[in-house]
Design a protein around this motif. Sequence first.
Motif, PDB file in Angstrom:
ATOM      1  N   ILE A  37     -31.713   7.267  47.901  1.00 49.22           N
ATOM      2  CA  ILE A  37     -30.638   6.434  47.358  1.00 49.22           C
ATOM      3  C   ILE A  37     -30.700   6.456  45.835  1.00 49.22           C
ATOM      4  O   ILE A  37     -31.785   6.375  45.246  1.00 49.22           O
ATOM      5  N   GLU A  38     -29.549   6.550  45.193  1.00 53.10           N
ATOM      6  CA  GLU A  38     -29.498   6.502  43.731  1.00 53.10           C
ATOM      7  C   GLU A  38     -29.493   5.039  43.280  1.00 53.10           C
ATOM      8  O   GLU A  38     -28.591   4.270  43.626  1.00 53.10           O
ATOM      9  N   VAL A  39     -30.511   4.655  42.543  1.00 54.69           N
ATOM     10  CA  VAL A  39     -30.603   3.282  42.039  1.00 54.69           C
ATOM     11  C   VAL A  39     -29.915   3.211  40.670  1.00 54.69           C
ATOM     12  O   VAL A  39     -30.236   3.978  39.767  1.00 54.69           O
ATOM     13  N   VAL A  40     -28.956   2.296  40.541  1.00 52.21           N
ATOM     14  CA  VAL A  40     -28.180   2.163  39.302  1.00 52.21           C
ATOM     15  C   VAL A  40     -28.320   0.732  38.786  1.00 52.21           C
ATOM     16  O   VAL A  40     -28.024  -0.230  39.493  1.00 52.21           O
ATOM     17  N   TYR A  41     -28.780   0.621  37.543  1.00 47.83           N
ATOM     18  CA  TYR A  41     -28.919  -0.693  36.907  1.00 47.83           C
ATOM     19  C   TYR A  41     -27.585  -1.097  36.273  1.00 47.83           C
ATOM     20  O   TYR A  41     -26.961  -0.297  35.571  1.00 47.83           O
ATOM     21  N   VAL A  42     -27.178  -2.340  36.516  1.00 50.18           N
ATOM     22  CA  VAL A  42     -25.909  -2.844  35.977  1.00 50.18           C
ATOM     23  C   VAL A  42     -26.165  -4.195  35.302  1.00 50.18           C
ATOM     24  O   VAL A  42     -26.702  -5.106  35.918  1.00 50.18           O
ATOM     25  N   LEU A  43     -25.765  -4.288  34.041  1.00 48.22           N
ATOM     26  CA  LEU A  43     -25.950  -5.529  33.294  1.00 48.22           C
ATOM     27  C   LEU A  43     -24.906  -6.568  33.700  1.00 48.22           C
ATOM     28  O   LEU A  43     -23.712  -6.280  33.720  1.00 48.22           O
ATOM     29  N   GLY A  44     -25.382  -7.772  34.014  1.00 50.55           N
ATOM     30  CA  GLY A  44     -24.466  -8.826  34.433  1.00 50.55           C
ATOM     31  C   GLY A  44     -24.024  -9.750  33.317  1.00 50.55           C
ATOM     32  O   GLY A  44     -22.998 -10.419  33.425  1.00 50.55           O
ATOM     33  N   GLY A  45     -24.801  -9.804  32.221  1.00 50.68           N
ATOM     34  CA  GLY A  45     -24.397 -10.629  31.083  1.00 50.68           C
ATOM     35  C   GLY A  45     -24.415 -12.115  31.398  1.00 50.68           C
ATOM     36  O   GLY A  45     -23.410 -12.708  31.753  1.00 50.68           O
ATOM     37  N   LEU A  46     -25.569 -12.723  31.239  1.00 50.73           N
ATOM     38  CA  LEU A  46     -25.753 -14.122  31.620  1.00 50.73           C
ATOM     39  C   LEU A  46     -25.100 -15.098  30.638  1.00 50.73           C
ATOM     40  O   LEU A  46     -24.436 -16.047  31.045  1.00 50.73           O
ATOM     41  N   ALA A  47     -25.287 -14.869  29.340  1.00 52.65           N
ATOM     42  CA  ALA A  47     -24.813 -15.846  28.349  1.00 52.65           C
ATOM     43  C   ALA A  47     -24.329 -15.156  27.082  1.00 52.65           C
ATOM     44  O   ALA A  47     -25.085 -14.401  26.464  1.00 52.65           O
ATOM     45  N   THR A  91     -27.793 -14.188  25.799  1.00 53.10           N
ATOM     46  CA  THR A  91     -28.498 -13.023  26.348  1.00 53.10           C
ATOM     47  C   THR A  91     -27.789 -11.712  26.004  1.00 53.10           C
ATOM     48  O   THR A  91     -28.328 -10.641  26.265  1.00 53.10           O
ATOM     49  N   TYR A  92     -26.591 -11.790  25.436  1.00 48.69           N
ATOM     50  CA  TYR A  92     -25.863 -10.555  25.096  1.00 48.69           C
ATOM     51  C   TYR A  92     -26.632  -9.666  24.114  1.00 48.69           C
ATOM     52  O   TYR A  92     -26.573  -8.436  24.239  1.00 48.69           O
ATOM     53  N   PRO A  93     -27.362 -10.222  23.108  1.00 46.10           N
ATOM     54  CA  PRO A  93     -28.141  -9.327  22.241  1.00 46.10           C
ATOM     55  C   PRO A  93     -29.135  -8.483  23.039  1.00 46.10           C
ATOM     56  O   PRO A  93     -29.251  -7.270  22.821  1.00 46.10           O
ATOM     57  N   ALA A  94     -29.848  -9.117  23.976  1.00 42.59           N
ATOM     58  CA  ALA A  94     -30.807  -8.380  24.802  1.00 42.59           C
ATOM     59  C   ALA A  94     -30.102  -7.347  25.682  1.00 42.59           C
ATOM     60  O   ALA A  94     -30.610  -6.242  25.898  1.00 42.59           O
ATOM     61  N   CYS A  95     -28.914  -7.706  26.178  1.00 42.70           N
ATOM     62  CA  CYS A  95     -28.131  -6.756  26.984  1.00 42.70           C
ATOM     63  C   CYS A  95     -27.720  -5.541  26.142  1.00 42.70           C
ATOM     64  O   CYS A  95     -27.775  -4.400  26.611  1.00 42.70           O
ATOM     65  N   ARG A  96     -27.308  -5.797  24.899  1.00 45.53           N
ATOM     66  CA  ARG A  96     -26.934  -4.666  24.024  1.00 45.53           C
ATOM     67  C   ARG A  96     -28.149  -3.796  23.702  1.00 45.53           C
ATOM     68  O   ARG A  96     -28.028  -2.574  23.579  1.00 45.53           O
ATOM     69  N   ALA A  97     -29.320  -4.425  23.593  1.00 48.29           N
ATOM     70  CA  ALA A  97     -30.550  -3.651  23.374  1.00 48.29           C
ATOM     71  C   ALA A  97     -30.825  -2.730  24.557  1.00 48.29           C
ATOM     72  O   ALA A  97     -31.296  -1.600  24.389  1.00 48.29           O
ATOM     73  N   ILE A  98     -30.536  -3.214  25.764  1.00 46.56           N
ATOM     74  CA  ILE A  98     -30.680  -2.387  26.959  1.00 46.56           C
ATOM     75  C   ILE A  98     -29.763  -1.161  26.863  1.00 46.56           C
ATOM     76  O   ILE A  98     -30.177  -0.026  27.144  1.00 46.56           O
ATOM     77  N   LEU A  99     -28.512  -1.383  26.461  1.00 44.79           N
ATOM     78  CA  LEU A  99     -27.561  -0.266  26.339  1.00 44.79           C
ATOM     79  C   LEU A  99     -27.988   0.709  25.256  1.00 44.79           C
ATOM     80  O   LEU A  99     -27.866   1.925  25.426  1.00 44.79           O
ATOM     81  N   ILE A 162     -20.064  -5.667  32.390  1.00 48.46           N
ATOM     82  CA  ILE A 162     -20.011  -7.006  32.993  1.00 48.46           C
ATOM     83  C   ILE A 162     -18.807  -7.120  33.930  1.00 48.46           C
ATOM     84  O   ILE A 162     -18.916  -7.663  35.034  1.00 48.46           O
ATOM     85  N   ARG A 163     -17.680  -6.579  33.496  1.00 56.75           N
ATOM     86  CA  ARG A 163     -16.486  -6.597  34.366  1.00 56.75           C
ATOM     87  C   ARG A 163     -16.744  -5.835  35.652  1.00 56.75           C
ATOM     88  O   ARG A 163     -16.343  -6.260  36.741  1.00 56.75           O
ATOM     89  N   PHE A 164     -17.431  -4.689  35.538  1.00 58.51           N
ATOM     90  CA  PHE A 164     -17.759  -3.910  36.734  1.00 58.51           C
ATOM     91  C   PHE A 164     -18.683  -4.704  37.656  1.00 58.51           C
ATOM     92  O   PHE A 164     -18.485  -4.744  38.876  1.00 58.51           O
TER      93      PHE A 164
END
Length: 205
Positions: A37-47, A91-99, A162-164
């Motif tokens: 199975i292909e594991v895909v990480y998706v950011l949900g954007g908490l705050a 949490t968006y700064p940390a999410c952008r760091a992930i990207l 996040i929309r996805f």
Amino acid sequence: MSTVKPKLYYVYDPMCSWCWGYKPVWQKIKQAVADDIEVVYVLGGLAPDTEEPMPEMMQAQIASYWKKIENFLGTQFNYEFWTDNTPRRATYPACRAILAAREQGAEQAMFDAIQVAYYTQAKNPSDNSVLVDLAKELGLDITQFETDLLALKTHQALLTEIRFARSIGGNSFPSLFLVKGDKSVEIPVDYKDADVTIALITSEA
């Protein structure tokens, strides 16, 4: 004839305390299913972004979540975070760091680094300076990382992701969704038993 692997979407936020609690079980699941199975990480954007300090009542509430997770799963938290920092509900700064790290093939390494810094070292991943330091520790191209971290296109990419996440039902974190062809199934998160989830994923795939 080539067959397309089913996808397992892991919807998360790097500053989600339940994702930290789930980490040991998630690692077992991922290792067990990764071949098929292909594991895909998706950011949900908490705050979303804010410069406002977190109200004391919210700080107490989140600290109580940590205690609940600690009691339920035995997960370790460093409560000095609340006294050593000026917490913000962002949490968006940390999410952008992930990207930004994803651009250099280091999404999971950055995810791990943010969790460890936040929950065990009492560092604040809402601060860009902390995120840049983590990128340095990971040996990323720091000029590229800083550029990507602050780029408008990175923020736009986060909003799209996040929309996805919402479109497939990822409204809480962590969430798991198995997609095979045009069929999508939400996989319930069992925080204690990896085998239950592995069996469920395997039966659906």
